[in-house]
Write a protein that holds these residues in place. Structure first.
Motif, PDB file in Angstrom:
ATOM      1  N   TYR A 141      -7.305   1.557   5.657  1.00 26.40           N
ATOM      2  CA  TYR A 141      -6.431   2.707   5.430  1.00 26.40           C
ATOM      3  C   TYR A 141      -7.217   4.008   5.601  1.00 26.40           C
ATOM      4  O   TYR A 141      -8.409   4.083   5.296  1.00 26.40           O
ATOM      5  CB  TYR A 141      -5.863   2.619   4.010  1.00 26.40           C
ATOM      6  N   TYR A 142      -6.535   5.043   6.103  1.00 20.01           N
ATOM      7  CA  TYR A 142      -7.128   6.369   6.205  1.00 20.01           C
ATOM      8  C   TYR A 142      -6.139   7.386   5.659  1.00 20.01           C
ATOM      9  O   TYR A 142      -4.988   7.447   6.097  1.00 20.01           O
ATOM     10  CB  TYR A 142      -7.467   6.706   7.661  1.00 20.01           C
ATOM     11  N   GLN A 143      -6.574   8.167   4.679  1.00 16.77           N
ATOM     12  CA  GLN A 143      -5.699   9.127   4.030  1.00 16.77           C
ATOM     13  C   GLN A 143      -5.482  10.338   4.937  1.00 16.77           C
ATOM     14  O   GLN A 143      -6.433  11.009   5.332  1.00 16.77           O
ATOM     15  CB  GLN A 143      -6.327   9.568   2.702  1.00 16.77           C
ATOM     16  N   SER A 144      -4.225  10.588   5.269  1.00 22.67           N
ATOM     17  CA  SER A 144      -3.912  11.663   6.203  1.00 22.67           C
ATOM     18  C   SER A 144      -2.501  12.179   5.957  1.00 22.67           C
ATOM     19  O   SER A 144      -1.616  11.425   5.534  1.00 22.67           O
ATOM     20  CB  SER A 144      -4.033  11.174   7.650  1.00 22.67           C
ATOM     21  N   SER A 145      -2.297  13.453   6.242  1.00 21.50           N
ATOM     22  CA  SER A 145      -0.967  14.054   6.106  1.00 21.50           C
ATOM     23  C   SER A 145      -0.022  13.544   7.181  1.00 21.50           C
ATOM     24  O   SER A 145       1.198  13.731   7.096  1.00 21.50           O
ATOM     25  CB  SER A 145      -1.070  15.575   6.190  1.00 21.50           C
ATOM     26  N   LYS A 146      -0.562  12.873   8.211  1.00 24.49           N
ATOM     27  CA  LYS A 146       0.247  12.365   9.317  1.00 24.49           C
ATOM     28  C   LYS A 146       0.875  11.008   9.027  1.00 24.49           C
ATOM     29  O   LYS A 146       1.674  10.504   9.820  1.00 24.49           O
ATOM     30  CB  LYS A 146      -0.606  12.263  10.585  1.00 24.49           C
ATOM     31  N   ILE A 147       0.534  10.406   7.891  1.00 23.77           N
ATOM     32  CA  ILE A 147       1.069   9.081   7.562  1.00 23.77           C
ATOM     33  C   ILE A 147       2.577   9.163   7.326  1.00 23.77           C
ATOM     34  O   ILE A 147       3.054   9.995   6.552  1.00 23.77           O
ATOM     35  CB  ILE A 147       0.358   8.498   6.328  1.00 23.77           C
ATOM     36  N   LYS A 148       3.305   8.308   7.999  1.00 22.42           N
ATOM     37  CA  LYS A 148       4.766   8.298   7.913  1.00 22.42           C
ATOM     38  C   LYS A 148       5.238   6.971   7.318  1.00 22.42           C
ATOM     39  O   LYS A 148       5.742   6.095   8.021  1.00 22.42           O
ATOM     40  CB  LYS A 148       5.375   8.502   9.298  1.00 22.42           C
ATOM     41  N   LEU A 149       5.033   6.823   6.030  1.00 28.04           N
ATOM     42  CA  LEU A 149       5.465   5.613   5.325  1.00 28.04           C
ATOM     43  C   LEU A 149       6.263   6.039   4.104  1.00 28.04           C
ATOM     44  O   LEU A 149       5.739   6.729   3.225  1.00 28.04           O
ATOM     45  CB  LEU A 149       4.254   4.765   4.908  1.00 28.04           C
ATOM     46  N   SER A 150       7.515   5.638   4.056  1.00 25.11           N
ATOM     47  CA  SER A 150       8.404   6.084   2.991  1.00 25.11           C
ATOM     48  C   SER A 150       8.653   4.944   1.997  1.00 25.11           C
ATOM     49  O   SER A 150       9.480   4.054   2.234  1.00 25.11           O
ATOM     50  CB  SER A 150       9.730   6.557   3.598  1.00 25.11           C
ATOM     51  N   TYR A 151       7.896   4.950   0.911  1.00 29.55           N
ATOM     52  CA  TYR A 151       8.048   3.953  -0.154  1.00 29.55           C
ATOM     53  C   TYR A 151       8.038   4.665  -1.497  1.00 29.55           C
ATOM     54  O   TYR A 151       7.292   5.634  -1.686  1.00 29.55           O
ATOM     55  CB  TYR A 151       6.900   2.937  -0.115  1.00 29.55           C
ATOM     56  N   PRO A 152       8.818   4.180  -2.458  1.00 27.88           N
ATOM     57  CA  PRO A 152       8.850   4.844  -3.768  1.00 27.88           C
ATOM     58  C   PRO A 152       7.585   4.616  -4.596  1.00 27.88           C
ATOM     59  O   PRO A 152       7.269   5.419  -5.480  1.00 27.88           O
ATOM     60  CB  PRO A 152      10.068   4.214  -4.445  1.00 27.88           C
ATOM     61  N   TYR A 153       6.864   3.514  -4.303  1.00 24.78           N
ATOM     62  CA  TYR A 153       5.675   3.198  -5.092  1.00 24.78           C
ATOM     63  C   TYR A 153       4.518   2.854  -4.159  1.00 24.78           C
ATOM     64  O   TYR A 153       4.714   2.253  -3.093  1.00 24.78           O
ATOM     65  CB  TYR A 153       5.942   2.014  -6.032  1.00 24.78           C
ATOM     66  N   LYS A 154       3.318   3.215  -4.572  1.00 26.26           N
ATOM     67  CA  LYS A 154       2.139   2.899  -3.766  1.00 26.26           C
ATOM     68  C   LYS A 154       0.889   2.913  -4.645  1.00 26.26           C
ATOM     69  O   LYS A 154       0.848   3.579  -5.691  1.00 26.26           O
ATOM     70  CB  LYS A 154       1.984   3.891  -2.616  1.00 26.26           C
ATOM     71  N   PHE A 155      -0.085   2.147  -4.212  1.00 26.56           N
ATOM     72  CA  PHE A 155      -1.408   2.170  -4.832  1.00 26.56           C
ATOM     73  C   PHE A 155      -2.426   2.310  -3.715  1.00 26.56           C
ATOM     74  O   PHE A 155      -2.497   1.460  -2.820  1.00 26.56           O
ATOM     75  CB  PHE A 155      -1.673   0.898  -5.636  1.00 26.56           C
ATOM     76  N   ILE A 156      -3.172   3.399  -3.765  1.00 23.03           N
ATOM     77  CA  ILE A 156      -4.179   3.682  -2.738  1.00 23.03           C
ATOM     78  C   ILE A 156      -5.540   3.745  -3.412  1.00 23.03           C
ATOM     79  O   ILE A 156      -5.723   4.426  -4.434  1.00 23.03           O
ATOM     80  CB  ILE A 156      -3.881   5.011  -2.020  1.00 23.03           C
ATOM     81  N   LYS A 157      -6.487   3.024  -2.840  1.00 25.92           N
ATOM     82  CA  LYS A 157      -7.841   3.006  -3.389  1.00 25.92           C
ATOM     83  C   LYS A 157      -8.827   3.335  -2.275  1.00 25.92           C
ATOM     84  O   LYS A 157      -9.054   2.538  -1.358  1.00 25.92           O
ATOM     85  CB  LYS A 157      -8.148   1.623  -3.989  1.00 25.92           C
ATOM     86  N   THR A 158      -9.396   4.524  -2.322  1.00 25.69           N
ATOM     87  CA  THR A 158     -10.453   4.887  -1.378  1.00 25.69           C
ATOM     88  C   THR A 158     -11.791   4.456  -1.962  1.00 25.69           C
ATOM     89  O   THR A 158     -11.908   4.212  -3.164  1.00 25.69           O
ATOM     90  CB  THR A 158     -10.450   6.395  -1.100  1.00 25.69           C
ATOM     91  N   LYS A 159     -12.791   4.385  -1.091  1.00 25.26           N
ATOM     92  CA  LYS A 159     -14.073   3.837  -1.542  1.00 25.26           C
ATOM     93  C   LYS A 159     -14.739   4.724  -2.588  1.00 25.26           C
ATOM     94  O   LYS A 159     -15.437   4.246  -3.470  1.00 25.26           O
ATOM     95  CB  LYS A 159     -15.008   3.631  -0.342  1.00 25.26           C
ATOM     96  N   ILE A 169      -1.498  -0.396  -0.861  1.00 22.96           N
ATOM     97  CA  ILE A 169      -0.345  -1.283  -0.964  1.00 22.96           C
ATOM     98  C   ILE A 169       0.874  -0.419  -1.280  1.00 22.96           C
ATOM     99  O   ILE A 169       0.862   0.343  -2.254  1.00 22.96           O
ATOM    100  CB  ILE A 169      -0.497  -2.357  -2.053  1.00 22.96           C
ATOM    101  N   TYR A 170       1.900  -0.519  -0.451  1.00 24.86           N
ATOM    102  CA  TYR A 170       3.158   0.188  -0.648  1.00 24.86           C
ATOM    103  C   TYR A 170       4.211  -0.817  -1.116  1.00 24.86           C
ATOM    104  O   TYR A 170       4.218  -1.959  -0.667  1.00 24.86           O
ATOM    105  CB  TYR A 170       3.622   0.848   0.643  1.00 24.86           C
ATOM    106  N   SER A 171       5.118  -0.361  -1.977  1.00 24.64           N
ATOM    107  CA  SER A 171       6.102  -1.290  -2.538  1.00 24.64           C
ATOM    108  C   SER A 171       7.450  -0.609  -2.769  1.00 24.64           C
ATOM    109  O   SER A 171       7.506   0.560  -3.176  1.00 24.64           O
ATOM    110  CB  SER A 171       5.589  -1.853  -3.860  1.00 24.64           C
ATOM    111  N   LYS A 172       8.516  -1.364  -2.510  1.00 29.49           N
ATOM    112  CA  LYS A 172       9.857  -0.913  -2.876  1.00 29.49           C
ATOM    113  C   LYS A 172      10.138  -1.178  -4.356  1.00 29.49           C
ATOM    114  O   LYS A 172      11.064  -0.607  -4.935  1.00 29.49           O
ATOM    115  CB  LYS A 172      10.919  -1.640  -2.033  1.00 29.49           C
TER     116      LYS A 172
END
Length: 337
Positions: A141-159, A169-172
């Motif tokens: 994964y790469y954190q960017s303003s260009k990401i186009k993923l529409s999910y109500p819940y997410k967990f992002i872990k950068t190093k 991980i994105y989740s409905k």
């Protein structure tokens, strides 16, 4: 051998060597890479070894030679005692209660805005939206303003706190718990979420085990300094072993429904896969078809997996052929008894 021509004798010697290597590969799931890391490299080549041995069987049958027994016996042993490398039929059912899970190594999204087909305007984000998985596990994964993923819940872990690379991980469904195993001395990781689906709590692990750093479309195994390559891959296998053991220790604390998915950077013929998949179902083996190739290399490498607990039912499994990354996305529809 007496009735063989000189050329056929050479072929049979080569046949004997490759049949022996295939037979030896069946033992790899029982040998820790910590013991013989160089030998673990053989697990990457099991599909191509099987294909070559099938070719030898056909060759000897055409010539009406009894030498076809050698590869035939080795292949039959593999059929009964090793993981299937080719599925002839799939399962394609669906329930309203299915949980649709996609795992995708997106290679930092670097292909997602590049059109391989000039007549198409569709990109990787459009592809994901079209498939519409309930849970989306992303590696690299790469954190960017260009990401186009529409999910109500997410967990992002950068190093690290300032970094942009990591896993997501994105989740409905509502995430009620999340965490990271924080693998040491690597940029790779294992993360997890617990989601609430109606009255069920389901744990989803997202894997990205130590990379082998094999680049698609480059002849790494043919390079001059092959010893350096083998040493690098062997080191990666040993790191994967420790990462798998860390996961197994963590998994002991969870007794509910579970899904393990992600990029193992290893095949179904490895010690690492055998340990992680123990007492679980492989979604490809349950409902997939073909080679299940998930890495864009010149021979079929299945290194991305979706595993489920034994009470789960896999109603559908697909490997998509879209090339927005060096990995192909995999998706499963899962329900529980």
């Amino acid at each position: 051998m007496k009735n063989l021509s000189f050329l056929d004798k050479i072929f049979y010697l080569l046949n004997s060597l490759l049949a022996t290597l295939l037979l030896l590969s069946y033992l790899l799931p029982y040998i820790s890479p910590n013991t013989m890391p160089i030998l673990a490299v053989l697990s990457l080549f099991v599909p191509i070894l099987a294909i070559i041995n099938i070719c030898f069987v056909i060759y000897w049958l055409i010539k009406l030679k009894k030498q076809f027994f050698l590869s035939t016996v080795v292949l039959l042993i593999g059929w009964f005692f090793s993981s299937t490398f080719y599925k002839f039929s799939d399962k394609n059912s669906s329930l309203n209660s299915d949980l649709k899970v996609m795992s995708y190594n997106v290679k930092a999204f670097d292909f997602f805005n590049v059109n391989t087909d000039s007549t198409s305007t569709k990109n990787g984000f459009d592809f994901i939206a079209d498939k519409n998985p309930d849970v989306l596990a992303i590696q690299e994964y790469y954190q960017s303003s260009k990401i186009k993923l529409s999910y109500p819940y997410k967990f992002i872990k950068t190093k690290n706190d300032k970094g942009k690379f990591g896993m997501a991980i994105y989740s409905k469904y509502k995430i009620i718990n999340s965490g990271s195993l924080n693998l040491k001395n690597t940029s790779n990781n294992i993360i997890f979420i617990d989601i609430l689906k109606e009255t069920d709590t389901i744990r989803v692990y997202n894997f990205h085990l130590e990379s082998l750093r094999i680049k698609p479309n480059e002849e790494n195994f043919g390079e001059e300094n092959s010893e350096k390559l083998l040493n690098r891959v062997s080191t990666s296998f040993k790191m994967q072993t420790q990462q798998a053991l860390q996961f197994l220790e963590h998994e002991k604390n969870w007794h509910g429904k579970r899904i393990i998915c992600g990029d193992f950077n290893n095949t179904a013929y490895s010690w690492v896969y055998k340990k992680i998949s123990m007492n679980k179902k492989d979604a490809f083996l349950e409902a997939g078809k073909g080679f299940g190739k998930t890495f864009n290399y010149w021979f079929p490498m299945r290194i991305d997996f979706i595993l489920v607990d034994e009470k789960a039912i896999v109603n559908q499994f697909k490997v998509f052929s879209e090339q927005y990354s060096d990995h192909f996305p995999v998706q499963a529809k899962i329900s529980w008894k």
